[in-house]
Structures are given as structure tokens and as C-alpha cells.
Design an enzyme around this catalytic site. Structure first.
Site, short mmCIF file in Angstrom:
data_model
loop_
_atom_site.label_atom_id
_atom_site.label_comp_id
_atom_site.label_asym_id
_atom_site.label_seq_id
_atom_site.Cartn_x
_atom_site.Cartn_y
_atom_site.Cartn_z
N CYS A 99 18.97 5.43 38.83
CA CYS A 99 17.69 5.23 38.15
C CYS A 99 17.05 6.61 38.17
O CYS A 99 16.63 7.08 39.22
CB CYS A 99 16.79 4.23 38.86
SG CYS A 99 15.15 4.18 38.09
N CYS A 104 12.95 6.37 38.90
CA CYS A 104 12.42 6.00 40.23
C CYS A 104 13.55 5.45 41.09
O CYS A 104 14.39 6.21 41.55
CB CYS A 104 11.27 5.02 40.10
SG CYS A 104 11.47 3.76 38.85
N SER A 105 13.61 4.15 41.29
CA SER A 105 14.63 3.61 42.18
C SER A 105 15.04 2.20 41.79
O SER A 105 15.39 1.40 42.65
CB SER A 105 14.11 3.62 43.62
OG SER A 105 12.89 2.89 43.68
N CYS A 106 15.02 1.89 40.48
CA CYS A 106 15.40 0.55 40.03
C CYS A 106 16.83 0.27 40.47
O CYS A 106 17.72 1.12 40.31
CB CYS A 106 15.26 0.43 38.52
SG CYS A 106 13.55 0.69 37.99
FE FE Z 1 13.45 2.88 38.77
#
Ligand code: FE
Length: 204
Positions: free
Chosen positions: A100, A103-105
Site C-alpha cells: 500500500c 499508507c498501510s491498507c
Molecule cells: Fe493504505
């Protein structure tokens, strides 16, 4: 993956401050937080994902459904994913890698909590620019002939890799197969290793 110029400590600090405040106000208990973390670390991930992979390895029709509509096929096994999820299949010719960049999906509904490196700025930026170099750092050296496909996750589209079934696993049960599947293999930074040969009878 060690250098992280992002303000990770700030994010961690902010989360802790928020948690403390909610606990202080009586809106949340530390036990509830721990229970949720435990749920995603142990009960869900990455075992749920591993079970999906093992099913796809032993059931061709399921594998087909999984590749056509990941969310629906995963829900069949009792894991509603919520967010749309696409399962991408590794083959001898194509290797898939999930990131991602924003961000951190992450498909936490089936893989549990994401590893720290997944959220790092280094991984998020380099996975797209130089995926082969990143994979090498994870110990995965791919042949130049293999195409590397990088999938950028988002809030409304998650990805999971269906790794290749390793050779020498023909006699394993679905459960034994699931035990071989690692979180990293479902992100695409590793392959599923063949099981170690069973030790023969001791010779004396
Ligand atoms: Fe994300």
C-alpha cells in the site's frame, strides 16, 4: 528495510495517547484492546488466509471462484472480508507482490495485523520502484524471466497473493498444507517452502 524516515514513533505515540485517554474516560478497557489485538494476531491472521490458500490448492473449482471473486470465495470459508479483495495467483512465470504505497491498507480480515515493515516508508516506496531488489532483501531471488507484478492496495481494494503450491506436497492433507503457508507468502515477499523431508528411522 531498516531505514524508516517516516514519523512512525509519532503515530505510535498518538495511538497510545488516544488509547490512554479512552481508557481514562472509561470508554474503553485495556482488556478490550488486548482482546482485539489477540483476535487479529492469533485467531484470524494469518491462519484464515492460509486456509484459503490450502483450499485453493486442493480444490480446482474453489481456486477458480477465488480468482474470480476473492471476497465471495473467502466468505464461503466463513471469513467475510468487508472490503473488496482480489486474489492474485503466482505462477512459474508471474510473481505478485502486494503493497500500500499510500499508507498501510492490508487484508487484515484474513491475514491479521500487518507486519511493521509493511507500513514502513522504505517498503511502501521501494516495492513499486524496485520490487526485485526488495524481494532479494527478503531472500527471494527471482529469475529475470519471471514477471513481477506489484499491486497497490487502497481503502476500497485489497489484495492477497495465492502462492504456488510447492513440489513434494502431493500427499499432504489440506490442514497440513495450510500449516506451510506463511503470511509473507500471501503478501508476496516469500514463496511457500516445501516441507522438510520427514526424518527416517534412526539407524544405529
Ligand atoms: Fe493504505
Amino acid at each position: 528495510m531498516s531505514y524508516d524516515p517516516e514519523q512512525e514513533p509519532y503515530v505510535a505515540l498518538r495511538t497510545k495517547a488516544l488509547e490512554s485517554l479512552l481508557i481514562e474516560k472509561g470508554l474503553l478497557s485495556a482488556e478490550a484492546v488486548d482482546a482485539q489485538i489477540r483476535r487479529y494476531e492469533q485467531d484470524i491472521g494469518p491462519l484464515a488466509g492460509a486456509r484459503v490458500v490450502a483450499r485453493a490448492w486442493v480444490d480446482a473449482a474453489y481456486r477458480q471462484r477465488l480468482l474470480e471473486d476473492g471476497g465471495a470465495a473467502i466468505a464461503e470459508l466463513g471469513h467475510p472480508t468487508g472490503t473488496p479483495l482480489i486474489v492474485v495467483e503466482n505462477t512459474p512465470a508471474v510473481h505478485n507482490l502486494v503493497v500500500c504505497t499510500l499508507c498501510s491498507c492490508y487484508p487484515w480480515m484474513i491475514l491479521g495485523l500487518p507486519p511493521t515493515w509493511y507500513k514502513s516508508f522504505a517498503y511502501r516506496s521501494r516495492a513499486v520502484i524496485e520490487p526485485r531488489a526488495v524481494l532479494r532483501e527478503f531472500g527471494l531471488a527471482l529469475d529475470e524471466a519471471v514477471t513481477v507484478q506489484v499491486w497497490d492496495s487502497s481503502a476500497d481494494q485489497r489484495y492477497m497473493v495465492l502462492p504456488e503450491r510447492p513440489a513434494g506436497t502431493e500427499d499432504l492433507t489440506e490442514e497440513e498444507l495450510a500449516a506451510l503457508v506463511s503470511r509473507d507468502a500471501m503478501i508476496g515477499v516469500a514463496k511457500v517452502a516445501a516441507p522438510l523431508a520427514a526424518p527416517g528411522p534412526a539407524v544405529n
